[in-house]
Design an enzyme around this catalytic site. Structure first.
Site, mmCIF file in Angstrom:
data_model
loop_
_atom_site.group_PDB
_atom_site.id
_atom_site.type_symbol
_atom_site.label_atom_id
_atom_site.label_comp_id
_atom_site.label_asym_id
_atom_site.label_seq_id
_atom_site.Cartn_x
_atom_site.Cartn_y
_atom_site.Cartn_z
ATOM 1 C CG ASP A 157 13.817 -24.882 -26.406
ATOM 2 O OD1 ASP A 157 14.548 -24.983 -25.931
ATOM 3 O OD2 ASP A 157 12.370 -24.224 -26.490
ATOM 4 C CG ASN A 217 17.190 -25.964 -19.667
ATOM 5 O OD1 ASN A 217 16.099 -25.915 -20.700
ATOM 6 N ND2 ASN A 217 18.406 -27.014 -20.415
ATOM 7 C CG HIS A 300 12.323 -23.707 -21.187
ATOM 8 N ND1 HIS A 300 12.409 -23.156 -22.236
ATOM 9 C CD2 HIS A 300 13.058 -24.744 -20.539
ATOM 10 C CE1 HIS A 300 13.645 -24.034 -22.872
ATOM 11 N NE2 HIS A 300 13.605 -25.002 -22.032
ATOM 12 C CG HIS A 310 13.819 -32.010 -21.864
ATOM 13 N ND1 HIS A 310 14.725 -31.723 -20.787
ATOM 14 C CD2 HIS A 310 14.113 -31.344 -23.007
ATOM 15 C CE1 HIS A 310 15.444 -31.799 -21.459
ATOM 16 N NE2 HIS A 310 15.023 -31.686 -22.601
ATOM 17 C CG HIS A 337 12.566 -27.799 -21.415
ATOM 18 N ND1 HIS A 337 14.177 -27.580 -21.773
ATOM 19 C CD2 HIS A 337 12.616 -28.804 -20.508
ATOM 20 C CE1 HIS A 337 14.658 -28.191 -20.685
ATOM 21 N NE2 HIS A 337 13.735 -28.690 -19.929
ATOM 22 C CG HIS A 339 15.645 -29.348 -28.944
ATOM 23 N ND1 HIS A 339 16.355 -29.385 -28.816
ATOM 24 C CD2 HIS A 339 14.711 -28.298 -28.130
ATOM 25 C CE1 HIS A 339 16.783 -28.930 -27.216
ATOM 26 N NE2 HIS A 339 15.786 -28.070 -27.159
#
Length: 443
Positions: A157, A217, A300, A310, A337, A339
């Protein structure tokens, strides 16, 4: 309205409960969940630098099979040749390779000419000097070692913010052989020029060490009836999927030194009837743990996650594939994914299991969306260390039995080693023999 983070801690003798309010003015020096994070940083604005239309831009390299490397770059000149000249001395190019090129259109955007050239065979642990096309600057790369030890820089990320630059600066100060990135690269999010600025941002690192990536994503960029998924990602970041027997750039595997590394796709079909599942099963069945005692998986969307962000997004893929990876004896499972950083125990089927993989979430490279600061309380039994801070990881596989993992927080502009531990490979633990390979070998 700015949200004030409230962190409950039960760390005193008996039932004493201390309510700690964390705010930007609080005293620092802590680590873990109570660390006081520096303020966000704005998105970078890279200066425009005029170049000749045939000069290489956004140069990055990746592994392309045993003893081979793929060189990727972009030119504005559509007639520039897809040729790389290279050698082991500056300015002396004893070999050359010719490759392929592609381009793509996305709404009103037209990409430059994207060149992909595979060079080799190359000697291991050797510095090569190379030139893209028939003019322009000289670059240099170093090939990975053929034997242990080998070191990986790991970050997910990334994006293009001030924190991204801090992360990249810290990685540049490390001695490492490969860069692993489990998804969400540029955060272009439909704005195709941001792919170009991302390529320029990472070129100083990505042109010198292989970057092995998988999609997140933010790479989808699909528009119903207009644009299909992963156009920019597939055109710009070609990985060795064909070399590993995969039919999709969204999942593949590669081997380096004594490690077999599998990059899975969280955003393409993964159920038991999918091509990815069939490929994964066949790939795992071919792994020779005497030749490659270490087995790593990156994707991910995490399968284990004690952050509010998530939640559950990896559960369907986990239900489909977790048993396969467990039977194969995967040592380390790395995701992005979310953070924040989180390291788990060896885990399988929702419980601590000494024969399961060590799960690590490292979606904290520096993205513009900020940090995921809310964790579940109490901490699950399988969660060891978690912190919502930007940073990067470093994995040094020392030998066939032991590896050392460390996570380095971006503490303002300093890199602070905030979590570390030793990992023992399952190939020597007896786990693989006990579990057997029936699930891998059955039709």
């Amino acid at each position: 309205m700015k949200e004030t983070k409230v962190d409950w801690r039960m760390e005193f003798i008996g039932a004493t409960i201390l309510l700690v309010f964390l705010c930007p003015s609080a005293i620092g020096g802590r680590s873990g969940e109570d660390y006081v994070r520096p303020l966000p940083r704005e998105t970078l604005s890279l200066p425009w630098r005029p170049v000749r239309s045939s000069d290489p831009q956004q140069v990055h390299i990746s592994l392309a099979g045993i003893n081979h490397m793929r060189i990727t770059w972009i030119t504005d000149n559509k007639s520039s040749p897809s040729i790389v000249k290279y050698g082991t001395s500056p300015g002396e190019y004893t070999s050359s390779s010719q490759g392929e090129s592609t381009s793509y259109k996305y709404l009103f955007y037209n990409s430059g000419k994207i060149h992909h050239v595979v060079i080799g065979p190359l000697e291991s642990n050797t510095t090569y000097f190379y030139q893209c096309g028939e003019q322009g600057p000289e670059f240099q790369l170093k090939t990975p070692p053929a034997e242990f030890p080998i070191t990986f820089a790991v970050v997910g990320d990334l994006g293009q913010t001030g924190w991204t630059k801090s992360t990249l600066d810290h990685i540049s100060q490390c001695k490492y052989d490969l860069h692993l990135l489990p998804g969400d690269l540029s955060y272009a999010d439909y704005q195709q020029h941001l792919w170009d600025s991302f390529g320029a941002l990472v070129q100083p690192l990505a042109s010198t060490r292989p970057w092995m990536v998988t999609e997140g994503n933010h790479e989808k960029e699909s528009i119903l009836f207009f644009e299909s998924r992963f156009q920019a990602y597939n055109a710009r970041w070609k990985m060795p999927y064909q070399e590993s027997g995969s039919t999709s750039n969204l999942y593949y595997s590669f081997e380096v030194a004594g490690a077999h590394i599998i990059m899975l796709g969280s955003y393409t079909d993964y159920d038991e009837n999918s091509e990815q599942y069939a490929w994964l099963k066949a790939d795992l069945a071919k792994v020779d743990r005497e030749k490659t005692p270490w087995l790593l998986v990156l994707l991910h969307a995490p399968w284990y996650n004690s952050n509010w962000a998530h939640q559950g997004e990896g559960e369907a893929m986990m239900a489909s594939m977790e048993s396969l990876l467990y039977a194969a004896g995967v040592d380390i499972f790395i995701a992005g994914h979310v953070h924040a950083y989180e390291r788990m125990e060896r885990v399988f089927n929702g419980r601590v299991d000494p024969c399961g993989p060590v799960h690590i979430t490292i979606g904290d490279g520096g993205n513009r969306e900020g940090l995921a600061q809310r964790f579940f309380k109490p901490k699950p039994e399988w969660s060891v260390f978690r912190e919502a801070s930007f940073g990067h990881g470093k994995l040094k596989i020392v030998n066939s039995t032991h590896a050392f993992w460390s996570w380095h927080r971006n503490d303002n502009d300093e890199s602070v080693n905030s979590d570390e531990f030793w990992i023992t490979s399952l190939s020597t633990s007896g786990c693989i023999v006990r579990k057997g390979w029936k699930i891998l070998m059955s039709p």
